[in-house]
Design a protein around this motif. Structure first.
Motif, PDB file in Angstrom:
ATOM      1  N   TYR A 153      -8.878   5.801  -0.197  1.00  0.00           N
ATOM      2  CA  TYR A 153      -8.317   4.707  -1.400  1.00  0.00           C
ATOM      3  C   TYR A 153      -8.557   5.221  -2.620  1.00  0.00           C
ATOM      4  O   TYR A 153      -9.763   5.937  -3.075  1.00  0.00           O
ATOM      5  N   VAL A 184      -9.696  -3.318   1.238  1.00  0.00           N
ATOM      6  CA  VAL A 184      -9.562  -2.088   1.408  1.00  0.00           C
ATOM      7  C   VAL A 184     -10.324  -1.429   2.636  1.00  0.00           C
ATOM      8  O   VAL A 184      -9.746  -0.558   3.524  1.00  0.00           O
ATOM      9  N   SER A 239       0.754  -1.091   0.101  1.00  0.00           N
ATOM     10  CA  SER A 239      -0.049  -0.047   0.071  1.00  0.00           C
ATOM     11  C   SER A 239       0.866   1.145  -0.031  1.00  0.00           C
ATOM     12  O   SER A 239       1.794   1.361   0.943  1.00  0.00           O
ATOM     13  N   TRP A 281      -3.269   4.989  -2.082  1.00  0.00           N
ATOM     14  CA  TRP A 281      -3.886   5.788  -1.064  1.00  0.00           C
ATOM     15  C   TRP A 281      -3.315   7.321  -1.275  1.00  0.00           C
ATOM     16  O   TRP A 281      -2.379   7.521  -1.521  1.00  0.00           O
TER      17      TRP A 281
END
Length: 181
Positions: free
Chosen positions: A103, A77, A41, A128
């Motif tokens: 997101y 998510v 991420s 993100w």
């Protein structure tokens, strides 16, 4: 029990006729099992002050390169969002109330891995964006140290001008440029 086994046998025989397991399928199965995938991420922490368009980067000593804040992806998510908020707050010393995390996108990308002697690796990035609402005082400098990390602010143009960032992470910079900047 006998009817169940007969039904299962008929199903398997039908599948073998429709989709025979020839020499190509085992090779494809092996290739799929051998896929080395890194799931991360990426958090594009954006300075939302008027006209700045800067992003937070931290210095990774092992890679000798500046990166966007990132961590291994975990779960879906909706499960990951509160964990990322907590992590970003703790790791970079910013109260959760001082940023909005959203997101944006998920991207799969194959590229040669510098740490694995150019071996092709698959990367899955979940992007993100964290917009700063109330910037901590220490973050107001162009460079600063927090939680053992050396951080700096950089525009996309700054990143594109840095040959090491582009060598290691051009795909991530391009993704942020397309979707956030």
């Amino acid at each position: 029990l006998g009817i169940g086994f007969c039904t299962y046998g008929i199903h398997e025989a039908t599948m073998a006729l429709w989709m025979p397991y020839d020499h190509a399928r085992p090779l494809e199965d092996i290739r799929n099992m051998d896929r080395t995938e890194k799931r991360s991420s990426i958090i594009a922490v954006r300075d939302t002050a008027k006209g700045t368009n800067r992003f937070l980067l931290y210095r990774d000593v092992r890679w000798e390169c500046d990166f966007f804040p990132n961590r291994d992806t975990s779960g879906n998510v909706s499960m990951e969002k509160p964990e990322l908020q907590e992590w970003l707050s703790d790791k970079y010393g910013i109260p959760k109330s001082s940023f909005r995390l959203k997101y944006l996108y998920e991207m799969n990308h194959s590229k040669p891995s510098l740490s694995h002697h150019g071996e092709m690796r698959d990367y899955m990035y979940r992007l993100w964006v964290a917009d700063i609402i109330d910037m901590p005082q220490v973050w107001k400098s162009a460079t600063f140290d927090i939680g053992g990390l050396h951080c700096r602010w950089a525009t996309i143009a700054d990143m594109e001008a840095d040959s090491r960032i582009m060598e290691v992470n051009e795909d991530v910079v391009d993704m942020v440029k397309r979707l956030v900047a």
